[in-house]
Write an enzyme that holds these catalytic residues in place. Structure first.
Site, short mmCIF file in Angstrom:
data_model
loop_
_atom_site.label_atom_id
_atom_site.label_comp_id
_atom_site.label_asym_id
_atom_site.label_seq_id
_atom_site.Cartn_x
_atom_site.Cartn_y
_atom_site.Cartn_z
N CYS A 113 33.47 33.79 43.91
CA CYS A 113 33.97 35.14 43.60
C CYS A 113 33.51 35.66 42.24
CB CYS A 113 35.49 35.17 43.71
SG CYS A 113 36.33 33.96 42.68
N HIS A 159 44.97 37.44 45.15
CA HIS A 159 43.80 38.29 44.91
C HIS A 159 43.33 38.85 46.25
CE1 HIS A 159 40.61 40.08 42.86
NE2 HIS A 159 40.02 39.04 42.28
N ASP A 205 35.36 28.64 42.74
CA ASP A 205 35.80 29.58 41.70
C ASP A 205 35.75 28.84 40.37
OD1 ASP A 205 36.75 31.79 40.39
OD2 ASP A 205 38.75 31.76 41.29
N GLN A 265 39.79 40.58 46.77
CA GLN A 265 38.68 39.64 46.85
C GLN A 265 38.57 39.07 48.26
OE1 GLN A 265 36.32 38.59 44.35
NE2 GLN A 265 35.41 37.89 46.27
N ARG A 319 45.58 45.44 38.06
CA ARG A 319 45.38 44.02 37.79
C ARG A 319 46.41 43.65 36.73
NH1 ARG A 319 39.94 42.27 39.23
NH2 ARG A 319 39.96 40.68 37.61
N ARG A 326 32.52 43.69 47.36
CA ARG A 326 33.72 44.14 46.65
C ARG A 326 33.74 45.67 46.56
NH1 ARG A 326 36.83 41.11 43.24
NH2 ARG A 326 38.06 43.02 43.22
#
Length: 232
Positions: A190, A68, A150, A71, A41, A218
């Site tokens: 998310c 992402h 989000d 995700q 990340r 996830r």
């Protein structure tokens, strides 16, 4: 990684030679001698690309400001669980057109999911993305199988937090917006969520929320990805 029988090693930036001036290229070369895969990340999409170009083991983009993808994999899994397939579904992303929205648009184009992104001027996805872009959240959710939200204020947005909340307020996912979609439409997020900002508590914790399945996926989606990359 542990559930698959491997050993995870967690390294913060200040624990690595990168903090002493080592190049990303050399870090890729060294880590490739120690591990079977690298999951990163980063606040720099370019650094992740560079790491992947110079590593000799798989490099997984776990999050950058631009994308992402991990995700999106879990999101596709959630949609498939709920609807039995992906082809022909419509997903409406409402709010800040960020890395999650961009990855959903790309993933949708690869799997037959139509993606609409509703965001105000200045917050819409930039560049050539395979999605229907609009500034009208009601238009976006009309006929949608899933409505996705989000956070409005991410890391690095603190100085503009008040302005962002004001600009994005019309894009809150609430009962009224949900009513503009189909009766069977689900809600996705998310996480972490801020009830009362981008989504109301009524919707987040309601019976049409798929958020907690999405969060669990996830784990499963990323295990599948690692197995795919590392299986002999």
């Amino acid at each position: 990684m542990a559930e698959l029988g491997g050993t995870p090693i967690v390294l913060r930036g200040d624990e690595m030679q990168l903090s002493r001036g080592e190049s990303v290229e050399d870090t890729a070369r060294v880590l490739s001698r120690f591990v079977h895969a690298i999951v990163i990340r980063s606040g720099s999409h370019e650094n992740v690309v560079t790491l992947g170009e110079h590593a000799s083991v798989p490099v997984v983009n776990a999050l950058t400001p631009e994308s992402h993808p991990c995700q999106a994999l879990a999101d596709l899994q959630t949609l498939r669980q709920r609807f039995g397939g992906l082809d022909g579904l419509k997903l409406a992303y409402v709010g800040d057109g960020n890395n999650v929205a961009r990855s959903l648009a790309i993933a949708g184009s690869l799997t037959g999911v139509e993606v609409a992104v509703a965001a105000p001027a200045g917050y819409q996805i930039e560049g050539d993305v395979p999605a229907h872009l609009t500034d009208d959240p009601v238009e976006a959710v009309r006929g949608a199988d899933a409505i996705y939200g989000d956070v409005w204020v991410s890391m690095g947005d603190e100085e503009t937090a008040d302005r962002r909340r004001a600009d994005l307020a019309p894009y809150r996912i609430d009962a009224e917006l949900l009513a503009a979609a189909k009766p069977e439409t689900i809600v996705m997020h998310c996480l972490p969520a801020h009830p009362g900002e981008e989504i109301t508590a009524e919707v987040l914790y309601g019976d049409r929320s798929a958020v907690w399945d999405q969060a669990e996926n996830r784990l499963h989606a990323q295990k599948a990805l690692l197995e795919y990359l590392l299986a002999p």
